[in-house]
Design a protein around this motif. Structure first.
Motif, PDB file in Angstrom:
ATOM      1  N   ARG A 272       0.765  -0.966   0.075  1.00  0.00           N
ATOM      2  CA  ARG A 272       0.165  -0.074   0.080  1.00  0.00           C
ATOM      3  C   ARG A 272       1.138   1.183   0.074  1.00  0.00           C
ATOM      4  O   ARG A 272       1.846   1.410   0.709  1.00  0.00           O
ATOM      5  CB  ARG A 272      -1.007   0.022   1.246  1.00  0.00           C
ATOM      6  N   GLU A 273       0.486   2.309  -0.824  1.00  0.00           N
ATOM      7  CA  GLU A 273       1.244   3.514  -0.775  1.00  0.00           C
ATOM      8  C   GLU A 273       0.761   4.468   0.388  1.00  0.00           C
ATOM      9  O   GLU A 273      -0.333   4.508   0.584  1.00  0.00           O
ATOM     10  CB  GLU A 273       0.733   4.138  -2.138  1.00  0.00           C
ATOM     11  N   THR A 274       1.718   5.073   0.984  1.00  0.00           N
ATOM     12  CA  THR A 274       1.654   5.705   2.104  1.00  0.00           C
ATOM     13  C   THR A 274       1.848   7.334   1.706  1.00  0.00           C
ATOM     14  O   THR A 274       2.430   7.759   0.650  1.00  0.00           O
ATOM     15  CB  THR A 274       2.484   5.353   3.391  1.00  0.00           C
ATOM     16  N   ASP A 275       1.296   8.132   3.098  1.00  0.00           N
ATOM     17  CA  ASP A 275       1.716   9.524   2.422  1.00  0.00           C
ATOM     18  C   ASP A 275       3.222  10.063   2.519  1.00  0.00           C
ATOM     19  O   ASP A 275       3.894  10.757   1.877  1.00  0.00           O
ATOM     20  CB  ASP A 275       1.179  10.721   3.650  1.00  0.00           C
ATOM     21  N   GLU A 276       3.854   9.134   3.278  1.00  0.00           N
ATOM     22  CA  GLU A 276       5.281   8.952   3.279  1.00  0.00           C
ATOM     23  C   GLU A 276       6.142   9.000   1.881  1.00  0.00           C
ATOM     24  O   GLU A 276       6.803   9.632   1.274  1.00  0.00           O
ATOM     25  CB  GLU A 276       6.053   8.602   4.390  1.00  0.00           C
ATOM     26  N   ASP A 277       5.301   7.835   1.268  1.00  0.00           N
ATOM     27  CA  ASP A 277       5.781   7.266  -0.117  1.00  0.00           C
ATOM     28  C   ASP A 277       5.603   8.503  -0.951  1.00  0.00           C
ATOM     29  O   ASP A 277       6.343   8.867  -1.875  1.00  0.00           O
ATOM     30  CB  ASP A 277       5.237   6.186  -0.649  1.00  0.00           C
ATOM     31  N   ARG A 278       4.393   8.996  -0.942  1.00  0.00           N
ATOM     32  CA  ARG A 278       4.069  10.486  -1.929  1.00  0.00           C
ATOM     33  C   ARG A 278       5.021  11.410  -1.771  1.00  0.00           C
ATOM     34  O   ARG A 278       5.472  12.193  -2.537  1.00  0.00           O
ATOM     35  CB  ARG A 278       2.741  10.607  -1.780  1.00  0.00           C
ATOM     36  N   ALA A 279       5.218  11.809  -0.233  1.00  0.00           N
ATOM     37  CA  ALA A 279       6.040  12.889  -0.236  1.00  0.00           C
ATOM     38  C   ALA A 279       7.530  12.754  -0.504  1.00  0.00           C
ATOM     39  O   ALA A 279       8.083  13.663  -1.219  1.00  0.00           O
ATOM     40  CB  ALA A 279       6.034  13.336   1.507  1.00  0.00           C
ATOM     41  N   ALA A 280       8.212  11.632  -0.352  1.00  0.00           N
ATOM     42  CA  ALA A 280       9.520  11.144  -0.959  1.00  0.00           C
ATOM     43  C   ALA A 280       9.451  11.443  -2.483  1.00  0.00           C
ATOM     44  O   ALA A 280      10.448  11.855  -2.824  1.00  0.00           O
ATOM     45  CB  ALA A 280       9.826   9.819  -0.409  1.00  0.00           C
ATOM     46  N   ARG A 281       8.498  10.772  -3.052  1.00  0.00           N
ATOM     47  CA  ARG A 281       8.453  10.905  -4.412  1.00  0.00           C
ATOM     48  C   ARG A 281       8.284  12.525  -5.017  1.00  0.00           C
ATOM     49  O   ARG A 281       9.033  12.726  -5.878  1.00  0.00           O
ATOM     50  CB  ARG A 281       7.222  10.109  -5.117  1.00  0.00           C
ATOM     51  N   SER A 282       7.481  12.982  -4.396  1.00  0.00           N
ATOM     52  CA  SER A 282       7.520  14.551  -4.921  1.00  0.00           C
ATOM     53  C   SER A 282       8.768  15.268  -4.452  1.00  0.00           C
ATOM     54  O   SER A 282       8.945  16.504  -5.276  1.00  0.00           O
ATOM     55  CB  SER A 282       6.244  15.127  -4.049  1.00  0.00           C
ATOM     56  N   ARG A 283       9.347  14.965  -3.556  1.00  0.00           N
ATOM     57  CA  ARG A 283      10.599  15.762  -3.358  1.00  0.00           C
ATOM     58  C   ARG A 283      11.893  14.994  -3.973  1.00  0.00           C
ATOM     59  O   ARG A 283      12.893  15.649  -3.976  1.00  0.00           O
ATOM     60  CB  ARG A 283      11.079  15.475  -1.648  1.00  0.00           C
ATOM     61  N   GLY A 284      11.617  14.273  -4.883  1.00  0.00           N
ATOM     62  CA  GLY A 284      12.823  13.544  -5.632  1.00  0.00           C
ATOM     63  C   GLY A 284      13.387  12.745  -5.009  1.00  0.00           C
ATOM     64  O   GLY A 284      14.457  12.439  -5.580  1.00  0.00           O
ATOM     65  N   VAL A 285      13.253  12.326  -3.827  1.00  0.00           N
ATOM     66  CA  VAL A 285      14.177  11.160  -3.074  1.00  0.00           C
ATOM     67  C   VAL A 285      13.879   9.972  -3.359  1.00  0.00           C
ATOM     68  O   VAL A 285      14.791   9.057  -3.833  1.00  0.00           O
ATOM     69  CB  VAL A 285      13.781  11.431  -1.450  1.00  0.00           C
TER      70      VAL A 285
END
Length: 335
Positions: free
Chosen positions: A108-121
């Motif tokens: 399951r995708e989490t908010d942390e995953d989405r934030a890390a992807r949006s930051r380019g991490v």
């Protein structure tokens, strides 16, 4: 009929209510349902089921942290499409050749995953299926092209989503044992559900039958230096932590013998038992935190980079505090 409806088609007889009595324990109930589907003995914790020609293994591990694992061999040779001509997504440009195991972990995708992807991490492959991409996080060391071709089947993606909806922790395509596996850790359900095992089995079969056949590449995956450094850091923290307590007590001597030395418990005396630990924690925390933040920024570009960055930050902080404690012990006790 749409993909979701087609995916939920019943493939084996549902267990009867008599075969799955409700005793208030969702874990026991679900295991009984799988045993009923397999025709296994009541005390069996590992058994096999064949559904739509797909051989599956069910393994139940009871204990303080119980788990149930569904697994099936990853397809080792080319086979006909599972659902007729419309599923001829397999190998559109020839047989898929990939470094194995592909280790495609789907959770399951989490908010942390989405934030890390949006930051380019974090760098995560996107399938172009909006529902799948919004719900499922893809974590794999394999290249993007391999991941996308492996996940090309709508039936496979629907099966993964259905398993996650049933509470499965993750699904791995081509794990270290060359299998497709699904791990369940959370058994709780609010109400009695006599057909949960059947739905899970149907969803898992949908994944297994629609995974594309892969030929093992002769190439080797590049060395994962980041992971090696994290493992070394974890071992170092463990060694210093386990041996450090014994060495600390030995170095302290009578300072920590509270019965014979009334002054031993005085925290901020130079000879206090806990003085080096307290000073090491206070002095080592800030530089460890700042250094850990700097180190963690170097972890980027992988699907699990945010997890690695968090681990690197924690390990750096722990090592900093441990070293500070030993430094103060030497300064205060070896005068």
């Amino acid at each position: 009929m749409d993909v979701a409806a087609r995916h939920r088609r019943v493939v084996v007889p549902w267990p009867s209510e008599e075969a799955t009595p409700m005793d208030g324990e969702p874990e026991s109930e679900l295991v009984r349902q799988f045993r009923s589907l397999a025709g296994a003995l009541e005390d069996s914790n590992e058994f096999h089921i064949s559904a739509r020609g797909c051989p599956l293994r069910v393994k139940y591990s009871p204990g303080s942290v119980s788990s149930l694992t569904l697994s099936a061999p990853y397809p080792a040779r080319r086979a006909a499409p599972a659902h007729g001509p419309h599923s001829a997504y397999r190998d559109p440009a020839g047989t898929l050749v990939a470094i194995r195991p592909m280790k495609i972990k789907l959770r399951r995708e989490t908010d942390e995953d989405r934030a890390a992807r949006s930051r380019g991490v974090a760098c995560e492959a996107q399938t172009g299926d909006p529902l799948f991409d919004d719900e499922v996080y893809i974590d794999s060391p394999s290249d993007v092209q391999t991941v996308l071709r492996t996940l090309a089947s709508p039936e496979l993606r629907a099966g993964v989503r259905a398993l996650l909806a049933e509470g499965v922790e993750h699904v791995i395509l081509d794990d270290k044992d060359g299998e497709i596996s699904a791990l369940l850790l959370h058994f709780t359900r609010a109400t009695h559900d006599a057909h949960r095992a059947n739905r899970m089995l149907d969803a898992f079969v949908g994944v297994a039958l629609n995974a594309p056949c892969v030929i093992t590449s002769s190439e080797q995956r590049p060395a994962d230096t980041e992971r090696a450094l994290l493992i070394i850091g974890g071992i170092l923290c463990g060694v210093l932590g386990s041996l450090g307590i014994a060495a600390y007590s030995l170095a302290a001597g009578q300072r920590c013998e509270f019965d014979s030395n009334p002054e031993a418990s005085v925290l901020f005396s130079l000879d206090g038992c806990f003085t080096p630990a307290a000073l090491g924690l206070m002095v080592g925390y800030l530089p460890g935190f700042l250094l850990g933040a700097a180190v963690s920024r170097r972890f980027r570009g992988r699907s699990d980079s945010h997890d690695r960055a968090r681990s690197a930050h924690a390990l750096t902080l722990i090592l900093s505090v441990q070293l500070a404690i030993w430094l103060f012990a030497a300064l205060l006790w070896l005068r």
